[in-house]
Design an enzyme around this catalytic site. Sequence first.
Site, PDB file in Angstrom:
ATOM      1  N   THR A  71       0.843  -1.185   0.000  1.00  0.00           N
ATOM      2  CA  THR A  71       0.000   0.000   0.000  1.00  0.00           C
ATOM      3  C   THR A  71       0.882   1.240   0.000  1.00  0.00           C
ATOM      4  OG1 THR A  71      -1.845  -1.061   1.150  1.00  0.00           O
ATOM      5  CG2 THR A  71      -1.744   1.333   1.252  1.00  0.00           C
ATOM      6  N   PHE A 109       1.413   5.050   0.856  1.00  0.00           N
ATOM      7  CA  PHE A 109       0.940   6.064   1.787  1.00  0.00           C
ATOM      8  C   PHE A 109       1.575   7.396   1.439  1.00  0.00           C
ATOM      9  CE2 PHE A 109       0.004   2.261   4.115  1.00  0.00           C
ATOM     10  CZ  PHE A 109      -1.078   2.568   4.935  1.00  0.00           C
TER      11      PHE A 109
END
Length: 384
Positions: free
Chosen positions: A284, A286
């Site tokens: 992921t 960020f």
Amino acid sequence: MDLQQCRSRIDRIDEELVALFCERMKVVEDVAAYKKANNLPVLQTDREAQVLERVSRLAGPEYGKYAEALYISIMNISKSRQNTNIQEGEAEEYRQLLTESLERSRGRSLPAAAKVACQGVEGAYSQRACLQLFQRPDIRFLKTFDDVFRAIEQGEAEFGVLPIENSTAGSVAAVYDLMKKHRFYICEATRVKVDHALLVKPGVRMEEVKTVYSHEQGLAQCAAYIAGHPGWTETKYPNTATAAKFVSETPDRGAAAIASDLCAQLYGLDILEQGIQDAKNNFTRFICISKQPWIFPRADKISLAFTLPHRVGTLYQLISQVAAHRLNLTKLESRPIPDTDFEFMFYLDVEGSLYDQRTLEFVCGLHQSLDFLEFLGNYQEHAK
């Protein structure tokens, strides 16, 4: 004629073509000066259509389409050059913002210690991202993504850390939608390896599980695993760690959470199974946001938000300009604008640094060809 002779002939033709191209670009600068003096737009759709029809006819049926493709590229380069010349003065405020950001950020980097807002509770993947970005963060956990944006706007935190995209489930739509609502700048980014585990209350067996709680991204990233248990019900939760905390507190023995193994330690849960995400290489992205723009010297990615005029080929023309400036396009996504009739906000990422003067001029010049342009940030993305 052998290959070497063919190449030599091509080289001579290229010399003539380049000389004529440079001559054409000098005339383009005269055109830009006239348009600026007479307050005329860079894009002249009728004129472009005339040029394409003419070069296609001159090239004949065999090469007409190829000539059109060539001149579409040439005209996109010409418009980019005109934008660079015309925008001076008209986008001075925009240029000043970026220039001041570059000067303020020169020789600096993200601080080791800072007040940082994250969505969720302790154990969230945003906490891990925060620890990758800051050595000694003072983390403030907030309930929603909207709360993180507000904390930055109101000065309650210096920085905020938010998920923006997952390698399996795609973009975090809620964050993209909030980007239209809030004023912020991306100053850094990082990637977090996501390993999901199935967490339950102590002593609960697999056959007792009835409902699985997690963030919608966590559920999407484990879709195949969940589908292998047809009796389970999925329930979306604001955050994976928040879901784990809920499971630890609920009296329902049939509740399970999809979260990190760290959450099992934090909330006294058992791990029924680890590594349950569909893709083992699951990451992921960020972003780290701030109230004022910081462009640190190692910045290598530029993010922009924009809307396009309702004309044929406008998106293609923008992409052509990106290619003409030798910028590598890494992401292009559109999101519907609420309360509009199928209008979209586009989000674009390119590799590049505004410390390069040509790239700075290009970004500033985009004002002339777009209905709306928002600079989101020029930053470095760390891969861990």
